[in-house]
Write a protein that holds these residues in place. Structure first.
Motif, mmCIF file in Angstrom:
data_model
loop_
_atom_site.group_PDB
_atom_site.id
_atom_site.type_symbol
_atom_site.label_atom_id
_atom_site.label_comp_id
_atom_site.label_asym_id
_atom_site.label_seq_id
_atom_site.Cartn_x
_atom_site.Cartn_y
_atom_site.Cartn_z
ATOM 1 N N GLY A 51 8.240 -1.031 1.598
ATOM 2 C CA GLY A 51 8.080 0.407 1.511
ATOM 3 C C GLY A 51 9.340 1.072 0.984
ATOM 4 O O GLY A 51 10.387 0.441 0.826
ATOM 5 N N ARG B 233 -3.509 2.809 6.044
ATOM 6 C CA ARG B 233 -2.392 3.743 6.013
ATOM 7 C C ARG B 233 -2.685 4.926 6.912
ATOM 8 O O ARG B 233 -3.843 5.236 7.195
ATOM 9 C CB ARG B 233 -2.109 4.212 4.582
ATOM 10 C CG ARG B 233 -3.194 5.080 3.965
ATOM 11 C CD ARG B 233 -2.877 5.367 2.515
ATOM 12 N NE ARG B 233 -3.864 6.261 1.902
ATOM 13 C CZ ARG B 233 -3.883 6.580 0.616
ATOM 14 N NH1 ARG B 233 -2.958 6.078 -0.214
ATOM 15 N NH2 ARG B 233 -4.809 7.394 0.138
ATOM 16 N N THR C 111 1.571 9.247 0.308
ATOM 17 C CA THR C 111 2.624 9.172 1.317
ATOM 18 C C THR C 111 2.022 8.889 2.688
ATOM 19 O O THR C 111 1.141 9.614 3.154
ATOM 20 C CB THR C 111 3.434 10.473 1.346
ATOM 21 O OG1 THR C 111 4.117 10.622 0.100
ATOM 22 C CG2 THR C 111 4.440 10.452 2.489
ATOM 23 N N ALA C 112 2.499 7.819 3.324
ATOM 24 C CA ALA C 112 1.953 7.402 4.616
ATOM 25 C C ALA C 112 2.729 6.193 5.118
ATOM 26 O O ALA C 112 3.528 5.600 4.376
ATOM 27 C CB ALA C 112 0.474 7.035 4.480
ATOM 28 N N VAL C 113 2.476 5.855 6.366
ATOM 29 C CA VAL C 113 2.904 4.550 6.875
ATOM 30 C C VAL C 113 1.776 3.568 6.572
ATOM 31 O O VAL C 113 0.617 3.831 6.902
ATOM 32 C CB VAL C 113 3.181 4.594 8.387
ATOM 33 C CG1 VAL C 113 3.544 3.200 8.896
ATOM 34 C CG2 VAL C 113 4.298 5.589 8.699
ATOM 35 N N THR D 134 5.090 0.105 7.403
ATOM 36 C CA THR D 134 6.217 0.368 6.507
ATOM 37 C C THR D 134 5.960 1.707 5.814
ATOM 38 O O THR D 134 4.834 1.987 5.394
ATOM 39 C CB THR D 134 6.388 -0.776 5.479
ATOM 40 O OG1 THR D 134 7.562 -0.551 4.698
ATOM 41 C CG2 THR D 134 5.190 -0.923 4.553
ATOM 42 N N GLN D 135 7.001 2.524 5.756
ATOM 43 C CA GLN D 135 6.855 3.880 5.229
ATOM 44 C C GLN D 135 6.860 3.879 3.704
ATOM 45 O O GLN D 135 7.741 3.273 3.075
ATOM 46 C CB GLN D 135 7.996 4.761 5.740
ATOM 47 C CG GLN D 135 7.999 6.175 5.182
ATOM 48 C CD GLN D 135 6.873 7.024 5.726
ATOM 49 O OE1 GLN D 135 6.621 7.037 6.933
ATOM 50 N NE2 GLN D 135 6.177 7.749 4.843
ATOM 51 N N THR E 12 6.873 6.801 0.736
ATOM 52 C CA THR E 12 7.006 8.220 0.463
ATOM 53 C C THR E 12 7.003 8.431 -1.050
ATOM 54 O O THR E 12 7.807 7.819 -1.761
ATOM 55 C CB THR E 12 8.298 8.790 1.054
ATOM 56 O OG1 THR E 12 8.311 8.551 2.468
ATOM 57 C CG2 THR E 12 8.395 10.286 0.804
#
Length: 126
Positions: A9, A38, A91-93, A120-121, A123
């Motif tokens: 990520g 996500r 955008t998300a985990v 895992t992030q 962005t």
């Protein structure tokens, strides 16, 4: 027990690409359906993509179809998610998940998956 660890990520500009990877610690990986989900802030966890035990079948959410590609390497116990043409709304985990061995059905339901990674992030800036 199946342990899953995601990596890859980060921060990327809109239109860019990222590749996520998930490594599974199980001897039965080659018999496991694998998937990516996500979760954006304030939203429910949502399905992204899934792949059958041998990679022969894949299944994508409509919002990522044509942009994301899921793949696996059973020799390395890994499943990857190649993400292209990223958008701010991506955008998300991102989480790796599996129902565990012996459950061959591809499903987009969160309830269908028993084992999850820590996330895992990702962005995407506009």
């Amino acid at each position: 027990q199946v342990q899953l660890v995601e990596s890859g990520g980060g921060l990327v500009q809109a239109g860019g690409s990222l590749r996520l990877s998930c490594e599974a610690s199980t001897r039965t990986f080659s018999s496991c359906v694998m998937a990516w989900f996500r979760q954006a802030p304030g939203k429910e966890r949502e399905f992204v993509a899934a792949i059958s035990w041998n990679g022969g079948r894949t299944y994508y959410a409509d919002v990522v179809k044509g942009r994301f590609t899921i793949s696996r390497d059973n020799a390395k116990n890994t499943v990857d998610l190649q993400m292209n043409s990223l958008k701010p709304e991506d955008t998300a985990v991102f989480y790796c998940a599996t129902p565990g061995p012996g459950r061959p059905m591809l499903t987009m339901r969160v309830e269908g998956y028993e084992y999850w990674g820590q996330g895992t992030q990702v962005t995407v800036s506009s």
